[in-house]
Motif scaffolding. Structure first.
Motif, PDB file in Angstrom:
ATOM      1  N   LYS A 184      81.233 -13.484  22.481  1.00 39.47           N
ATOM      2  CA  LYS A 184      80.727 -14.849  22.570  1.00 39.47           C
ATOM      3  C   LYS A 184      81.887 -15.813  22.459  1.00 39.47           C
ATOM      4  O   LYS A 184      82.806 -15.602  21.667  1.00 39.47           O
ATOM      5  N   ILE A 185      81.842 -16.890  23.267  1.00 36.78           N
ATOM      6  CA  ILE A 185      82.842 -17.940  23.133  1.00 36.78           C
ATOM      7  C   ILE A 185      82.155 -19.269  22.916  1.00 36.78           C
ATOM      8  O   ILE A 185      81.036 -19.490  23.383  1.00 36.78           O
ATOM      9  N   ILE A 226      88.504 -23.328  25.064  1.00 39.29           N
ATOM     10  CA  ILE A 226      87.770 -22.328  24.302  1.00 39.29           C
ATOM     11  C   ILE A 226      88.084 -22.491  22.826  1.00 39.29           C
ATOM     12  O   ILE A 226      89.255 -22.443  22.434  1.00 39.29           O
ATOM     13  N   ASN A 227      87.064 -22.686  22.042  1.00 39.96           N
ATOM     14  CA  ASN A 227      87.233 -22.841  20.599  1.00 39.96           C
ATOM     15  C   ASN A 227      87.187 -21.450  19.957  1.00 39.96           C
ATOM     16  O   ASN A 227      88.020 -20.613  20.240  1.00 39.96           O
ATOM     17  N   ASP A 228      86.193 -21.174  19.149  1.00 40.15           N
ATOM     18  CA  ASP A 228      86.089 -19.861  18.525  1.00 40.15           C
ATOM     19  C   ASP A 228      85.696 -18.798  19.559  1.00 40.15           C
ATOM     20  O   ASP A 228      85.000 -19.091  20.536  1.00 40.15           O
ATOM     21  N   MET A 229      86.146 -17.584  19.313  1.00 39.17           N
ATOM     22  CA  MET A 229      85.735 -16.423  20.101  1.00 39.17           C
ATOM     23  C   MET A 229      85.278 -15.359  19.111  1.00 39.17           C
ATOM     24  O   MET A 229      85.821 -15.277  17.994  1.00 39.17           O
ATOM     25  N   GLY A 230      84.307 -14.559  19.504  1.00 35.20           N
ATOM     26  CA  GLY A 230      83.801 -13.575  18.551  1.00 35.20           C
ATOM     27  C   GLY A 230      83.162 -12.375  19.203  1.00 35.20           C
ATOM     28  O   GLY A 230      82.886 -12.377  20.403  1.00 35.20           O
ATOM     29  N   ILE A 245      80.984 -31.488  26.417  1.00 36.08           N
ATOM     30  CA  ILE A 245      79.784 -30.712  26.117  1.00 36.08           C
ATOM     31  C   ILE A 245      80.193 -29.348  25.572  1.00 36.08           C
ATOM     32  O   ILE A 245      80.976 -28.640  26.188  1.00 36.08           O
ATOM     33  N   ARG A 246      79.643 -29.034  24.443  1.00 37.46           N
ATOM     34  CA  ARG A 246      80.003 -27.795  23.758  1.00 37.46           C
ATOM     35  C   ARG A 246      78.829 -26.832  23.805  1.00 37.46           C
ATOM     36  O   ARG A 246      77.708 -27.208  23.458  1.00 37.46           O
ATOM     37  N   ARG A 247      79.093 -25.598  24.230  1.00 38.70           N
ATOM     38  CA  ARG A 247      78.034 -24.603  24.260  1.00 38.70           C
ATOM     39  C   ARG A 247      78.613 -23.215  24.135  1.00 38.70           C
ATOM     40  O   ARG A 247      79.814 -22.990  24.352  1.00 38.70           O
ATOM     41  N   ASP A 248      77.742 -22.277  23.768  1.00 41.06           N
ATOM     42  CA  ASP A 248      78.131 -20.883  23.646  1.00 41.06           C
ATOM     43  C   ASP A 248      77.861 -20.125  24.944  1.00 41.06           C
ATOM     44  O   ASP A 248      76.869 -20.380  25.625  1.00 41.06           O
ATOM     45  N   TYR A 249      78.741 -19.197  25.251  1.00 46.04           N
ATOM     46  CA  TYR A 249      78.544 -18.268  26.359  1.00 46.04           C
ATOM     47  C   TYR A 249      78.625 -16.842  25.815  1.00 46.04           C
ATOM     48  O   TYR A 249      79.462 -16.558  24.943  1.00 46.04           O
ATOM     49  N   TRP A 250      77.775 -15.970  26.369  1.00 41.57           N
ATOM     50  CA  TRP A 250      77.707 -14.572  25.928  1.00 41.57           C
ATOM     51  C   TRP A 250      78.087 -13.640  27.062  1.00 41.57           C
ATOM     52  O   TRP A 250      77.769 -13.890  28.227  1.00 41.57           O
ATOM     53  N   GLY A 251      78.724 -12.531  26.666  1.00 40.07           N
ATOM     54  CA  GLY A 251      78.975 -11.475  27.623  1.00 40.07           C
ATOM     55  C   GLY A 251      77.729 -10.632  27.834  1.00 40.07           C
ATOM     56  O   GLY A 251      76.709 -10.817  27.156  1.00 40.07           O
ATOM     57  N   GLN A 252      77.807  -9.682  28.769  1.00 43.49           N
ATOM     58  CA  GLN A 252      76.644  -8.884  29.134  1.00 43.49           C
ATOM     59  C   GLN A 252      76.414  -7.716  28.174  1.00 43.49           C
ATOM     60  O   GLN A 252      75.349  -7.095  28.199  1.00 43.49           O
ATOM     61  N   GLY A 253      77.391  -7.433  27.338  1.00 44.34           N
ATOM     62  CA  GLY A 253      77.266  -6.342  26.385  1.00 44.34           C
ATOM     63  C   GLY A 253      77.889  -5.052  26.901  1.00 44.34           C
ATOM     64  O   GLY A 253      77.845  -4.756  28.101  1.00 44.34           O
ATOM     65  N   THR A 254      78.472  -4.305  25.989  1.00 45.75           N
ATOM     66  CA  THR A 254      79.050  -3.005  26.322  1.00 45.75           C
ATOM     67  C   THR A 254      78.660  -2.009  25.229  1.00 45.75           C
ATOM     68  O   THR A 254      78.720  -2.319  24.038  1.00 45.75           O
ATOM     69  N   GLN A 255      78.223  -0.829  25.648  1.00 41.86           N
ATOM     70  CA  GLN A 255      77.728   0.165  24.701  1.00 41.86           C
ATOM     71  C   GLN A 255      78.884   0.908  24.046  1.00 41.86           C
ATOM     72  O   GLN A 255      79.801   1.391  24.726  1.00 41.86           O
TER      73      GLN A 255
END
Length: 120
Positions: free
Chosen positions: A96-97, A31-35, A105-115
């Protein structure tokens, strides 16, 4: 595949605090950057804070001094401590990671979101 699970959102009064967590699982190699990003109704998604693999951080001007991003590399988890919350912080928060697979292979993954809702 990599999955992200977020937790910690909710309703809080102005001036209050919340801590968001985002745990990555699955076929994790590096895991590179996390945000953390957020999207309020009718607005574009915006970067809130990010952290590199070495721990360097970046914050949006609107949250500097109030929010703190951190990560636990052993747990593949990123956190967002939010203090002195304001109504304008109300939004859906997404993690996002930036992930690199064994094959490079480098790609972004997103969470489902939290209110997160800040209201009296």
């Amino acid at each position: 595949q990599v999955q992200l699970v977020e937790s910690g959102g909710g309703l809080v009064q102005p001036g209050g605090s919340l801590r968001l967590s985002c745990a990555a699982s699955g076929s994790i190699h590096n895991i590179n950057d996390m945000g953390w990003y957020r999207q309020a109704p009718g607005k574009q998604r915006e970067l809130v804070a990010s952290i590199t693999s070495s721990g360097s951080t970046h914050y949006a001007d609107s949250v500097k001094g109030r929010f703190t991003i951190s990560r636990d590399n052993a747990k593949n988890t990123v956190y967002l401590q939010m203090n002195s919350l304001k109504p304008e912080d109300t939004a859906v928060y997404y993690c996002k990671i930036d992930h690199s697979s064994i094959g490079g292979i480098r790609r972004d993954y997103w969470g489902q979101g939290t209110q997160v809702t800040v209201s009296s």
